[in-house]
Design an enzyme around this catalytic site. Structure first.
Site, PDB file in Angstrom:
ATOM      1  N   ASN A 141      -1.738   1.719   6.412  1.00  0.00           N
ATOM      2  CA  ASN A 141      -0.651   0.769   5.625  1.00  0.00           C
ATOM      3  C   ASN A 141      -0.423  -0.419   6.747  1.00  0.00           C
ATOM      4  O   ASN A 141      -0.226   0.359   7.892  1.00  0.00           O
ATOM      5  CB  ASN A 141       0.585   1.236   5.231  1.00  0.00           C
ATOM      6  CG  ASN A 141       0.443   1.930   3.960  1.00  0.00           C
ATOM      7  OD1 ASN A 141      -0.557   2.017   3.476  1.00  0.00           O
ATOM      8  ND2 ASN A 141       1.515   2.662   3.364  1.00  0.00           N
ATOM      9  N   GLY A 142      -0.472  -1.632   6.745  1.00  0.00           N
ATOM     10  CA  GLY A 142      -0.012  -2.463   7.607  1.00  0.00           C
ATOM     11  C   GLY A 142      -1.193  -3.277   7.931  1.00  0.00           C
ATOM     12  O   GLY A 142      -2.116  -3.610   7.447  1.00  0.00           O
ATOM     13  N   GLU A 168      18.381 -23.184  -5.641  1.00  0.00           N
ATOM     14  CA  GLU A 168      17.964 -21.795  -6.104  1.00  0.00           C
ATOM     15  C   GLU A 168      19.072 -20.976  -6.328  1.00  0.00           C
ATOM     16  O   GLU A 168      18.912 -19.737  -7.234  1.00  0.00           O
ATOM     17  CB  GLU A 168      17.164 -21.465  -4.758  1.00  0.00           C
ATOM     18  CG  GLU A 168      16.644 -19.897  -4.479  1.00  0.00           C
ATOM     19  CD  GLU A 168      15.728 -19.629  -5.817  1.00  0.00           C
ATOM     20  OE1 GLU A 168      15.278 -20.400  -6.428  1.00  0.00           O
ATOM     21  OE2 GLU A 168      15.370 -18.284  -5.666  1.00  0.00           O
ATOM     22  N   TRP A 211      -3.027  -2.234  -1.591  1.00  0.00           N
ATOM     23  CA  TRP A 211      -2.780  -3.675  -1.747  1.00  0.00           C
ATOM     24  C   TRP A 211      -3.604  -4.674  -1.134  1.00  0.00           C
ATOM     25  O   TRP A 211      -2.944  -4.760   0.174  1.00  0.00           O
ATOM     26  CB  TRP A 211      -1.125  -3.870  -1.825  1.00  0.00           C
ATOM     27  CG  TRP A 211      -0.571  -5.159  -1.838  1.00  0.00           C
ATOM     28  CD1 TRP A 211      -0.345  -6.001  -0.692  1.00  0.00           C
ATOM     29  CD2 TRP A 211       0.031  -5.677  -2.877  1.00  0.00           C
ATOM     30  NE1 TRP A 211       0.390  -7.256  -1.099  1.00  0.00           N
ATOM     31  CE2 TRP A 211       0.560  -7.104  -2.529  1.00  0.00           C
ATOM     32  CE3 TRP A 211      -0.021  -5.652  -4.375  1.00  0.00           C
ATOM     33  CZ2 TRP A 211       1.108  -8.029  -3.436  1.00  0.00           C
ATOM     34  CZ3 TRP A 211       0.771  -6.231  -5.002  1.00  0.00           C
ATOM     35  CH2 TRP A 211       1.249  -7.675  -4.766  1.00  0.00           C
ATOM     36  N   HIS A 244      28.259 -39.673  -8.997  1.00  0.00           N
ATOM     37  CA  HIS A 244      27.686 -40.325  -9.927  1.00  0.00           C
ATOM     38  C   HIS A 244      27.619 -39.767 -11.499  1.00  0.00           C
ATOM     39  O   HIS A 244      26.534 -40.287 -12.212  1.00  0.00           O
ATOM     40  CB  HIS A 244      26.110 -40.746  -9.295  1.00  0.00           C
ATOM     41  CG  HIS A 244      26.182 -41.576  -8.250  1.00  0.00           C
ATOM     42  ND1 HIS A 244      26.351 -42.834  -7.963  1.00  0.00           N
ATOM     43  CD2 HIS A 244      25.965 -41.066  -6.970  1.00  0.00           C
ATOM     44  CE1 HIS A 244      26.536 -43.067  -6.709  1.00  0.00           C
ATOM     45  NE2 HIS A 244      26.126 -42.060  -5.944  1.00  0.00           N
ATOM     46  N   ARG A 268       4.730   0.450  -6.430  1.00  0.00           N
ATOM     47  CA  ARG A 268       4.748  -0.357  -5.339  1.00  0.00           C
ATOM     48  C   ARG A 268       3.983  -1.526  -5.594  1.00  0.00           C
ATOM     49  O   ARG A 268       3.817  -2.239  -4.674  1.00  0.00           O
ATOM     50  CB  ARG A 268       4.263   0.540  -4.081  1.00  0.00           C
ATOM     51  CG  ARG A 268       5.330   1.526  -3.697  1.00  0.00           C
ATOM     52  CD  ARG A 268       4.652   2.402  -2.817  1.00  0.00           C
ATOM     53  NE  ARG A 268       4.608   1.755  -1.565  1.00  0.00           N
ATOM     54  CZ  ARG A 268       5.444   2.050  -0.209  1.00  0.00           C
ATOM     55  NH1 ARG A 268       6.363   2.795  -0.572  1.00  0.00           N
ATOM     56  NH2 ARG A 268       5.064   1.650   0.789  1.00  0.00           N
ATOM     57  N   LYS A 309      19.190 -18.358  -9.632  1.00  0.00           N
ATOM     58  CA  LYS A 309      19.301 -16.967  -9.525  1.00  0.00           C
ATOM     59  C   LYS A 309      20.354 -16.517 -10.355  1.00  0.00           C
ATOM     60  O   LYS A 309      20.422 -15.579 -10.885  1.00  0.00           O
ATOM     61  CB  LYS A 309      19.594 -16.597  -7.898  1.00  0.00           C
ATOM     62  CG  LYS A 309      18.476 -16.474  -6.919  1.00  0.00           C
ATOM     63  CD  LYS A 309      17.324 -15.395  -7.254  1.00  0.00           C
ATOM     64  CE  LYS A 309      16.473 -15.688  -8.143  1.00  0.00           C
ATOM     65  NZ  LYS A 309      15.470 -16.511  -7.494  1.00  0.00           N
ATOM     66  N   LYS A 335       8.131 -11.447 -15.679  1.00  0.00           N
ATOM     67  CA  LYS A 335       7.730 -11.755 -14.245  1.00  0.00           C
ATOM     68  C   LYS A 335       6.518 -12.722 -14.090  1.00  0.00           C
ATOM     69  O   LYS A 335       6.608 -13.399 -13.007  1.00  0.00           O
ATOM     70  CB  LYS A 335       7.433 -10.317 -13.802  1.00  0.00           C
ATOM     71  CG  LYS A 335       7.322 -10.358 -12.100  1.00  0.00           C
ATOM     72  CD  LYS A 335       8.642 -10.708 -11.542  1.00  0.00           C
ATOM     73  CE  LYS A 335       8.313 -10.803  -9.905  1.00  0.00           C
ATOM     74  NZ  LYS A 335       9.233 -11.610  -9.453  1.00  0.00           N
ATOM     75  N   GLU A 368      19.662 -16.985 -14.313  1.00  0.00           N
ATOM     76  CA  GLU A 368      18.841 -16.071 -14.841  1.00  0.00           C
ATOM     77  C   GLU A 368      19.056 -14.546 -15.069  1.00  0.00           C
ATOM     78  O   GLU A 368      18.933 -13.964 -16.061  1.00  0.00           O
ATOM     79  CB  GLU A 368      17.351 -16.276 -14.188  1.00  0.00           C
ATOM     80  CG  GLU A 368      17.282 -15.805 -12.824  1.00  0.00           C
ATOM     81  CD  GLU A 368      15.966 -15.876 -12.168  1.00  0.00           C
ATOM     82  OE1 GLU A 368      14.942 -15.595 -12.825  1.00  0.00           O
ATOM     83  OE2 GLU A 368      15.865 -16.126 -10.725  1.00  0.00           O
ATOM     84  N   CYS A 385       0.783  -1.273   0.017  1.00  0.00           N
ATOM     85  CA  CYS A 385       0.055   0.079  -0.111  1.00  0.00           C
ATOM     86  C   CYS A 385       0.932   1.291   0.186  1.00  0.00           C
ATOM     87  O   CYS A 385       2.039   1.131   0.450  1.00  0.00           O
ATOM     88  CB  CYS A 385      -0.905  -0.129   1.239  1.00  0.00           C
ATOM     89  SG  CYS A 385      -1.752  -1.454   1.384  1.00  0.00           S
TER      90      CYS A 385
HETATM   91  C1  F6R Z   1      12.996 -17.299 -10.738  1.00  0.00           C
HETATM   92  C2  F6R Z   1      11.800 -16.605 -10.740  1.00  0.00           C
HETATM   93  C3  F6R Z   1      10.859 -17.642 -11.624  1.00  0.00           C
HETATM   94  C4  F6R Z   1       9.375 -18.070 -10.894  1.00  0.00           C
HETATM   95  C5  F6R Z   1       8.613 -18.830 -11.690  1.00  0.00           C
HETATM   96  C6  F6R Z   1       7.119 -19.150 -10.978  1.00  0.00           C
HETATM   97  O1  F6R Z   1      13.517 -15.974  -9.984  1.00  0.00           O
HETATM   98  O2  F6R Z   1      11.350 -15.726 -10.647  1.00  0.00           O
HETATM   99  O3  F6R Z   1      11.492 -19.190 -11.649  1.00  0.00           O
HETATM  100  O4  F6R Z   1       9.845 -18.430  -9.777  1.00  0.00           O
HETATM  101  O5  F6R Z   1       8.360 -18.342 -12.965  1.00  0.00           O
HETATM  102  O6  F6R Z   1       6.650 -17.849 -10.906  1.00  0.00           O
HETATM  103  P1  F6R Z   1       5.377 -17.702 -10.078  1.00  0.00           P
HETATM  104  O7  F6R Z   1       5.817 -17.626  -8.456  1.00  0.00           O
HETATM  105  O8  F6R Z   1       4.841 -16.321 -10.210  1.00  0.00           O
HETATM  106  O9  F6R Z   1       4.240 -18.577 -10.165  1.00  0.00           O
END
Ligand code: F6R
Length: 606
Positions: free
Chosen positions: A100-101, A479, A74, A502, A27, A483, A601, A486, A2
């Site tokens: 907010n909160g 992970e 939000w 293996h 935001r 990171k 995203k 990507e 928010c």
């Molecule tokens: C990695 C990343 C992607 C998402 C994946 C799932 O940093 O952002 O691998 O984790 O596309 O996305 P959501 O969580 O939005 O379903």
């Protein structure tokens, strides 16, 4: 997350508030509203959707007045509707509030209110009513007295029809700052909306209340002591301000983690009982006992959070747990039935494969629950029950804070099931204590950012980097690799350390460094042997070790220490240096960190 904007001064408030809301759009929000006060009359407008739609609704209306407040919402409590949007007007149309909160004890407060009628489903309106019922002519005092009864977090701004030259603002856990102009003041949840007008800003601290009128600013603490604040000169431009002063959203979001982690767990556990209380599970004890298996379906980072949860569900709740890619689940013949609890995890709540997998699981009769960040997203709506992770908007493509909050919520679910099965009260309490200590420990890691950056720079020239871990830290290795690849475009693989010999060991040479997670847990010695094996074959090693573990240096070319915690909680800490490692390599290589090539995203296509 928010956003709040407020103005009091000589100019017309409406255009300043509207522009302020636009400046806060980054935001993320789902509805917006504005209230302007003039001559004891309050004009208010609210709308679901974008600020442009709010502006359209205002149309030619003048909304005259030089004092006003505005908000982008939000959703947390209550759906995305106009009546849940802020500002809320309460108390015979006299008191207006933006908040907010989260007010944790809003149900208890509601029971004590004289006025039992609410227009919205929000905790914020209840807070407004509480302030009104404490009002006896002194607005600042009423706000203070109400806040003394509140548990939770808030950043609020309040306006009253009988006080046409006063705004009252207060903060606890939800940022608010006040921009100082020439006999005028700007209030906002961050400095972005005030930068076109002033660079002189004072930041409210937790437990402070400000009374602002055109002539001055008075700030008190909860004991009514006057606080003399320093005024900071802000040299950021608006783009930098939106990123909280960080260079990129990703770095900001990495640093958001200690704060939003608290939002993920707040009000969701009971220390006395050593258990979690996730209302979104929406199952009776009997229904919970009927669950015989757990399935977790997600993609990417969300799936890695799920892989960590597998260890927790099996260890705490004795429930066989399977984790799958949503994209695989939907095209195989998954064996699920009414005794299978399926968690679908998604930051965006819009990932097409995950949505389809959720539908498939429902069709097959499984009990389906969503673990989602974006409120009102398709997966959240379709699963109906489940839990929001409260990470706030995540704008960088690479997911960071959503991941830690997903893990937090999943651990709470595993504990809730564990406590009706074999997890003891003592173990439950220890886990909760461990979770409560996580934000502080995350901060300890974030303090090492400079040294992590120095280490990262030394790895930027490699074309392949392997990550390895065992147990709960195997998903951390996955992970870390995801990171890195990507955002830096360096080829990276996450591997289970025990599986190295293996096959993957053949990849090792002096040109292929290994990042290894070596926590002081039950697999410590085995993990150390695996690191020795890759070192013996020439690999440079970066080791993520537990504070105080001097022996770890024997197998490390480079080392990053993280605080000690319970084994199941290790991923919450161990992932953070890997996020920073990936970030600084990508920066060193000049990549577009927030918007890596070829990625989106929200992946709404198959
Ligand atoms: C990695 C990343 C992607 C998402 C994946 C799932 O940093 O952002 O691998 O984790 O596309 O996305 P959501 O969580 O939005 O379903």
């Amino acid at each position: 997350m928010c956003g709040i904007v407020g103005y009091i001064g000589k100019k017309q408030a409406l255009p300043i508030l509207l522009q302020g809301l636009r400046d806060l759009e980054y935001r993320g929000y789902d509805s917006a509203g504005i209230a302007v006060l003039d001559n004891r009359k309050i004009d208010r407008v609210r709308e679901v959707g974008k600020v442009d739609m709010l502006a359209k609704k205002i149309g030619q209306d003048k909304f005259v007045g030089t004092i006003g407040i505005a908000h982008t919402r939000w959703a947390t409590h209550g759906g995305v509707t106009e009546s849940n949007a802020h500002p809320h007007i309460v108390g015979e149309g006299k008191l207006v509030l933006v908040h907010n909160g989260i007010i944790e004890n809003y149900r208890e407060i509601k029971k004590q209110l004289k006025n039992q009628h609410q227009e919205s489903e929000t905790d914020s309106e209840i807070l407004g009513q509480l302030i009104f019922e404490n009002y006896q002519g002194d607005l600042m005092k009423a706000v203070k007295q109400a806040l003394l009864k509140v548990r939770g977090t808030y950043g609020i701004v309040v306006m009253h029809a009988d006080h046409p030259n006063q705004l009252v603002a207060a903060r606890l856990g939800s940022p608010l700052c006040i921009g100082i102009g020439d006999k005028e003041y700007y209030i906002a949840s961050d400095v972005t909306p005030m930068l076109p007008f002033t660079k002189q800003v004072t930041f409210l601290d937790d437990g402070e209340i400000a009374s602002i009128n055109g002539d001055g600013l008075k700030i008190l603490n909860m004991r009514d002591e006057i606080i003399n604040k320093t005024v900071t000169q802000i040299d950021w431009d608006q783009a930098k301000a939106q990123k909280g002063g960080f260079e990129n959203f990703m770095l900001k979001e990495i640093f958001d983690q200690p704060t939003v982690f608290e939002d993920a767990i707040r009000g969701r556990f009971n220390v006395d009982e050593g258990t979690a209380v996730l209302g979104g599970l929406n199952m009776t004890l009997e229904q919970m006992r009927d669950i015989k298996r757990v399935m977790i379906i997600a993609e990417g980072t969300a799936r890695h959070a799920g892989l960590i949860a597998k260890y927790a569900f099996e260890r705490l709740a004795n429930l066989p747990t399977e984790v799958d890619f949503s994209s695989e689940f939907r095209y195989r013949d998954p064996v699920v039935n009414k005794n299978t609890l399926v968690f679908v995890i998604s930051q965006s709540g819009e990932t097409a494969d995950t949505l389809m997998a959720a539908r498939e699981a429902k069709r097959k009769g499984a009990v389906v629950r969503g673990i989602v960040n974006v409120v009102g997203s398709t997966i959240a709506r379709e699963t109906k029950a489940g839990t929001y992770i409260h990470a706030g908007p995540e704008l960088a493509v690479a997911s960071t804070k959503a991941y830690t909050n997903m893990v937090a919520v999943l651990l709470l679910y595993a504990l809730q099931f564990g406590r009706i099965k074999h997890t003891s009260l003592a173990t439950g309490q220890r886990l909760l204590q461990g979770l409560l200590e996580i934000p502080e420990k995350m901060n300890e890691i974030l303090k090492q950012t400079d040294s992590i950056q120095n280490i990262a720079k030394q790895y930027q020239q490699y074309h392949n980097i392997l990550f390895m871990g065992r147990g709960v830290n195997y998903p951390v290795a996955l992970e870390g690799a995801l990171k890195l690849e990507e955002i830096s475009y360096i080829h990276a693989e996450g591997l289970a350390a025990g599986a190295m010999k293996h096959g993957p060991l053949a990849l090792i040479s002096k040109d292929v460094p290994v990042v290894a997670i070596l926590s002081k847990d039950q697999l410590y010695e085995k993990m150390k042997s695996s690191i020795q094996e890759v070192r013996a074959r020439g690999a440079r090693t970066l080791v993520i070790a537990t504070v105080g573990d001097e022996e770890a240096k024997e197998v490390a070319d480079d080392i990053i220490y993280v605080p000690d915690t319970m084994e199941l909680l290790e991923p919450l800490l161990n992932t953070i240096p890997l996020q920073l490692f990936a970030y600084y390599i990508a920066v060193a290589l000049g990549r577009d960190v927030d918007r890596p090539r070829n990625l989106a995203k929200s992946v709404t296509v198959e």
